[in-house]
Design a protein around this motif. Structure first.
Motif, mmCIF file in Angstrom:
data_model
loop_
_atom_site.group_PDB
_atom_site.id
_atom_site.type_symbol
_atom_site.label_atom_id
_atom_site.label_comp_id
_atom_site.label_asym_id
_atom_site.label_seq_id
_atom_site.Cartn_x
_atom_site.Cartn_y
_atom_site.Cartn_z
ATOM 1 N N ILE A 131 -9.573 -57.512 -9.337
ATOM 2 C CA ILE A 131 -10.225 -57.696 -8.034
ATOM 3 C C ILE A 131 -9.473 -58.746 -7.228
ATOM 4 C CG2 ILE A 131 -12.256 -58.687 -6.911
ATOM 5 C CD1 ILE A 131 -14.029 -57.223 -8.756
ATOM 6 N N GLU A 132 -9.127 -59.845 -7.901
ATOM 7 C CA GLU A 132 -8.410 -60.912 -7.198
ATOM 8 C C GLU A 132 -7.091 -60.388 -6.632
ATOM 9 O OE1 GLU A 132 -7.440 -65.604 -7.906
ATOM 10 O OE2 GLU A 132 -7.116 -64.247 -9.602
ATOM 11 N N LYS A 133 -6.383 -59.565 -7.412
ATOM 12 C CA LYS A 133 -5.079 -59.071 -6.976
ATOM 13 C C LYS A 133 -5.199 -58.040 -5.861
ATOM 14 C CE LYS A 133 -1.032 -56.491 -8.606
ATOM 15 N NZ LYS A 133 -0.351 -55.858 -9.763
ATOM 16 N N TYR A 134 -5.996 -56.986 -6.102
ATOM 17 C CA TYR A 134 -5.989 -55.841 -5.195
ATOM 18 C C TYR A 134 -6.938 -55.984 -4.005
ATOM 19 C CZ TYR A 134 -3.074 -53.287 -8.482
ATOM 20 O OH TYR A 134 -2.038 -52.886 -9.279
ATOM 21 N N VAL A 135 -7.998 -56.783 -4.145
ATOM 22 C CA VAL A 135 -8.958 -56.934 -3.043
ATOM 23 C C VAL A 135 -8.662 -58.186 -2.227
ATOM 24 C CG1 VAL A 135 -11.392 -57.252 -2.441
ATOM 25 C CG2 VAL A 135 -10.756 -55.644 -4.262
ATOM 26 N N PHE A 136 -8.416 -59.311 -2.924
ATOM 27 C CA PHE A 136 -8.241 -60.574 -2.204
ATOM 28 C C PHE A 136 -6.779 -60.837 -1.833
ATOM 29 C CE2 PHE A 136 -12.161 -61.752 -4.796
ATOM 30 C CZ PHE A 136 -13.016 -61.381 -3.778
ATOM 31 N N ILE A 137 -5.922 -60.987 -2.808
ATOM 32 C CA ILE A 137 -4.534 -61.393 -2.538
ATOM 33 C C ILE A 137 -3.804 -60.348 -1.691
ATOM 34 C CG2 ILE A 137 -2.307 -61.901 -3.610
ATOM 35 C CD1 ILE A 137 -3.847 -63.086 -5.977
ATOM 36 N N GLU A 138 -3.927 -59.065 -2.047
ATOM 37 C CA GLU A 138 -3.231 -58.017 -1.301
ATOM 38 C C GLU A 138 -3.669 -57.950 0.161
ATOM 39 O OE1 GLU A 138 -0.878 -55.870 -2.104
ATOM 40 O OE2 GLU A 138 -0.696 -56.071 -4.279
ATOM 41 N N ASN A 139 -4.903 -58.387 0.454
ATOM 42 C CA ASN A 139 -5.433 -58.327 1.824
ATOM 43 C C ASN A 139 -5.546 -59.699 2.470
ATOM 44 O OD1 ASN A 139 -6.235 -55.350 2.118
ATOM 45 N ND2 ASN A 139 -7.188 -55.909 0.168
ATOM 46 N N HIS A 140 -4.956 -60.705 1.809
ATOM 47 C CA HIS A 140 -4.952 -62.078 2.344
ATOM 48 C C HIS A 140 -6.383 -62.568 2.609
ATOM 49 C CE1 HIS A 140 -0.627 -61.559 2.774
ATOM 50 N NE2 HIS A 140 -0.860 -60.435 3.438
ATOM 51 N N LEU A 141 -7.274 -62.294 1.660
ATOM 52 C CA LEU A 141 -8.665 -62.721 1.768
ATOM 53 C C LEU A 141 -8.993 -63.734 0.689
ATOM 54 C CD1 LEU A 141 -10.417 -59.254 2.312
ATOM 55 C CD2 LEU A 141 -9.920 -60.976 4.066
ATOM 56 N N THR A 142 -10.119 -64.406 0.860
ATOM 57 C CA THR A 142 -10.663 -65.272 -0.177
ATOM 58 C C THR A 142 -12.015 -64.707 -0.596
ATOM 59 O OG1 THR A 142 -11.843 -66.709 1.380
ATOM 60 C CG2 THR A 142 -9.529 -67.264 0.889
ATOM 61 N N ALA A 143 -12.654 -65.379 -1.547
ATOM 62 C CA ALA A 143 -13.975 -64.940 -1.993
ATOM 63 C C ALA A 143 -15.073 -65.776 -1.355
ATOM 64 C CB ALA A 143 -14.062 -65.009 -3.518
ATOM 65 N N THR A 144 -14.804 -66.309 -0.187
ATOM 66 C CA THR A 144 -15.811 -67.070 0.550
ATOM 67 C C THR A 144 -16.730 -66.095 1.287
ATOM 68 O OG1 THR A 144 -14.358 -67.227 2.468
ATOM 69 C CG2 THR A 144 -14.238 -69.013 0.848
ATOM 70 N N PRO A 145 -17.932 -66.514 1.660
ATOM 71 C CA PRO A 145 -18.864 -65.616 2.364
ATOM 72 C C PRO A 145 -18.255 -64.990 3.615
ATOM 73 C CG PRO A 145 -20.012 -67.583 1.661
ATOM 74 C CD PRO A 145 -18.560 -67.814 1.359
ATOM 75 N N GLU A 146 -17.451 -65.757 4.356
ATOM 76 C CA GLU A 146 -16.854 -65.234 5.582
ATOM 77 C C GLU A 146 -15.904 -64.072 5.277
ATOM 78 O OE1 GLU A 146 -18.376 -69.154 5.873
ATOM 79 O OE2 GLU A 146 -16.670 -68.454 4.659
ATOM 80 N N SER A 147 -15.082 -64.215 4.225
ATOM 81 C CA SER A 147 -14.138 -63.155 3.860
ATOM 82 C C SER A 147 -14.850 -61.946 3.272
ATOM 83 C CB SER A 147 -13.109 -63.681 2.855
ATOM 84 O OG SER A 147 -12.136 -64.480 3.479
ATOM 85 N N LEU A 148 -15.874 -62.217 2.481
ATOM 86 C CA LEU A 148 -16.586 -61.117 1.834
ATOM 87 C C LEU A 148 -17.238 -60.204 2.865
ATOM 88 C CD1 LEU A 148 -18.242 -62.794 -1.294
ATOM 89 C CD2 LEU A 148 -16.058 -61.603 -1.120
#
Length: 692
Positions: A131-148
């Protein structure tokens, strides 16, 4: 010609059955992967959202860890080595999300996929890195409420597509699993609002995605994995508890139930005053555990009801499950063959029950044929299991005016209506309860039919006691003869053997055809290849092996093929006795068991060894090593030791000479003609020669 076609047709039918088994296994895994078990919205062991609202994450998640820790440590039962889950991700907010998902991957809280151990918790939690690789890092996102809040259905599907196209099949299915868990927990508000995403599960689990997952699961799942020794231990403990200990005590309730039914009102019990005698008459305890009772309900101040039918049905279902375990293990039957079984399918040779017991199954072709009504097979059934089925049938019909028909139908209220026909779906109730009450993962029907086959292949001494218990046999050889009478188990073992040995045999055959070889067993295989080369090409090898294995099993013979070193194999189908043991096990006492070779103690002077060209370098090094020992002037060796070392060197040199000579065989027409002229029996590929 007709005989040859019949044999090829039978072998092909085995291959078709194997392919059907693969599809059935993968489909079962796919259904488990896609199933959303959170429909009730009721957490199994804890509601994380509420727990975090009432604390600062200081509640325990294991014996030595609390929720907020950077590492959750788990200590396993009967295992000194611990397993753990680390929360050390660099992505902002990722550790909070991983904790929330991992909470529902704990066995005590698990809702999806039936996680039963902390080892599985650790394995599935490891998927969070995807999830960290394909959802967050690949899309330049974090797991903060704003990014989610920015994560959309399109983004999730794109992440899955990228894993499918550029990662391993295992990682693709693992990513889908952990994303599915995240979506389900979000939809049912079981994780804090700040960690949820608004992506509907049905927009991700599309038909196209199901097809992709099916193909990837087929590539990653070993469909012939049997239950482990530990799994078998849990199943047998459960089954014997309900068959041997609980059934007799439940049967003793017959007069109590009959009296209640005679009193009218459909077995309903009402009293104006507490009836302790009635309660005591319904109570059944086994080893301190209450398995049956009449529960008192005070619906009105002046009226008492006693509820007993739900407990009775649940106890009956446990006995049914125990009977299913035994029959599924012992027969090698498929789900479609087990589902329609009834008590009338259990028969005895003699009217007084003193003969042998048999179970009748209807076997269906793997390819659907509307004009085919199935083929009857009568399989031998051990007396203990047959009598257990008969005892269960008597038990479930206590107090009933009409007898139940289908053996594995649930006894619960609302499920006990008589069905005119059944499908394999009737077994889902059994499997669901076994998953609930046993600490075993991936309980599917196909795994039962693989388990005895796997024990028979490996001849695992640790499970010989299980074989004895199930079959009632004193020796392994008796069990082999029993299996030869069970066509369903012969097919199952043959398919398992084919899976276990095809790769090794294909490597041996290819090496012998194209390169050097040595050893009596290798020479015999080469003779067979030369005599019938078409039988050792492409898929024909698979058919030949299946035919060979089936012939061995029907004849009560074992099969043993094992790599012993680089380029060296032990290949045999011989019944060894104390007077003809191979050198690797000479001097050992096997008692009443069937001796089989020990590949860890392989001798190069053995008649069962197959030495291929890959072994040449190792043999040359062995000669140099032992020659240096003999030539060492500082070493004074006993005469017997020197003799043993010289014998080893001679055996290595013998094979080295053959490996050089064998290369000439493929270029010498006279030699090939000589081998082809040997008196070889067609359609018995390898069978005769490996027994010599």
């Amino acid at each position: 010609m007709s005989s040859t076609n019949d044999k090829d047709g039978y072998a092909q039918s085995l291959i078709d059955e194997f392919e059907n088994d693969v599809k059935e296994s993968v489909q079962a895994e796919l259904e488990s992967l896609l199933k959303d078990t959170l429909d009730s919205h009721i957490p199994k062991g804890g509601h994380l959202t509420l727990m975090l609202a009432n604390s600062q994450g200081e509640f325990p998640v294991s014996r030595d860890s609390v929720y907020r820790d950077l590492k959750w440590r788990f200590y396993l039962h009967n295992c000194s080595r611990a397993c753990s889950v680390n929360f050390d991700h660099a992505t902002e907010g990722a550790n909070d999300l991983k904790r929330a998902l991992t909470f529902y991957l704990l066995p005590e809280n698990s809702h999806i996929h039936g996680i039963k151990s902390y080892r599985s918790t650790m394995k599935y939690a490891g998927s969070f890195a995807l999830i960290e690789k394909y959802v967050f890092i690949e899309n330049h996102l974090t797991a903060t409420p704003e990014s989610l809040q920015m994560i959309s259905t399109r983004l999730i599907n794109a992440a899955l597509d990228k894993a499918r196209d550029y990662d391993t099949p295992y990682n693709y299915t693992s990513l889908f699993y952990i994303i599915k868990l995240w979506l389900s927990l979000s939809a049912h508000e079981l994780i804090p609002a700040a960690l949820r995403i608004n992506v509907p599960l049905n927009k991700v689990a599309l038909p196209e995605r199901r097809a992709d997952l099916y193909e990837k699961l087929r590539a990653t799942i070993s469909t012939w994995v049997s239950f482990s020794e530990e799994d078998l231990g849990h199943m047998m403990e459960y089954a014997l508890f309900w068959i041997e200990k609980a059934t007799p005590k439940l049967a003793a309730l017959e007069p109590v139930i009959e009296k209640v039914n005679r009193d009218g009102k459909g077995g309903k019990i009402s009293r104006r005053h507490p009836d302790t005698k009635l309660q005591a008459s319904f109570e059944v305890k086994v080893e301190g555990k209450t398995i049956m009772q009449a529960t008192r309900r005070n619906d009105r101040p002046d009226w008492i009801r006693y509820i007993w039918k739900a407990d009775w049905a649940q106890a009956l279902d446990h006995v049914r499950n125990a009977v299913f375990i035994m029959i599924a293990l012992i027969t090698g039957a498929r789900a479609s063959e087990l589902a329609p079984l009834s008590i009338s399918d259990i028969t005895n040779d003699r009217a007084d029950g003193s003969g042998e017991y048999w179970i009748r199954i209807v076997r269906w072709k793997t390819a659907g044929d509307p004009n085919y009504n199935g083929e009857l097979e009568h399989l031998p059934l051990p007396r203990f299991i047959a009598e257990s089925v008969i005892a269960y049938d008597k038990l479930r019909n206590i107090g009933r005016k009409t007898h139940r028909h289908w053996l594995f139908q649930s006894n619960k209220v609302g499920s006990a209506t008589e069905l005119k026909a059944v499908t394999p779906g009737i077994l889902e109730s059994v499997l669901r309860q076994l998953r609930e009450f046993l600490p075993i993962e991936r309980i599917h029907t196909h795994r039962f039919r693989k388990t005895i086959a796997e024990i028979l292949i490996t001849q695992d001494e640790r499970n010989i006691d299980l074989i004895r218990a199930l079959f009632g046999h004193k020796t392994f050889q008796m069990t082999l003869k029993y299996i030869a009478r069970n066509p369903s188990m012969v097919r199952c073992v043959a398919l398992s053997l084919e899976q276990s040995y095809t790769h090794e045999l294909q490597e041996i055959i290819q090496a012998i055809r194209m390169g050097a070889y040595s050893g009596l067993a290798a020479s015999r295989i080469y003779e067979q290849i030369t005599a019938k080369p078409k039988d050792f090409q492409g898929k024909k090898i698979q058919i030949s092996l299946l035919e060979y294995v089936t012939n061995l099993l029907i004849g009560g013979h074992p099969l043993f093929i094992k790599r012993t070193a680089v380029g060296t194999y032990c290949v045999t189908a011989e019944h060894f006795k104390q007077d003809n043991l191979p050198p690797c096990i000479q001097g050992r006492d096997f008692g009443g068991e069937l001796p089989h070779p020990d590949p860890t103690n392989c001798h190069y002077d053995c008649r069962k060894i197959v030495v291929l060209e890959k072994a040449k370098t190792a043999l040359e090094e062995n000669v140099k090593f032992f020659q240096r020992i003999l030539n060492n002037p500082k070493a004074t060796l006993p005469a017997a030791t020197c003799h043993e070392i010289r014998a080893k060197i001679e055996s290595y040199q013998y094979h080295l000479a053959n490996l050089s000579l064998s290369n000439l065989h493929h270029h010498n027409p006279d030699f090939a003609d000589h081998l082809a002229a040997n008196d070889l029996q067609p359609n018995r590929i390898l069978a005769v020669n490996l027994n010599d």
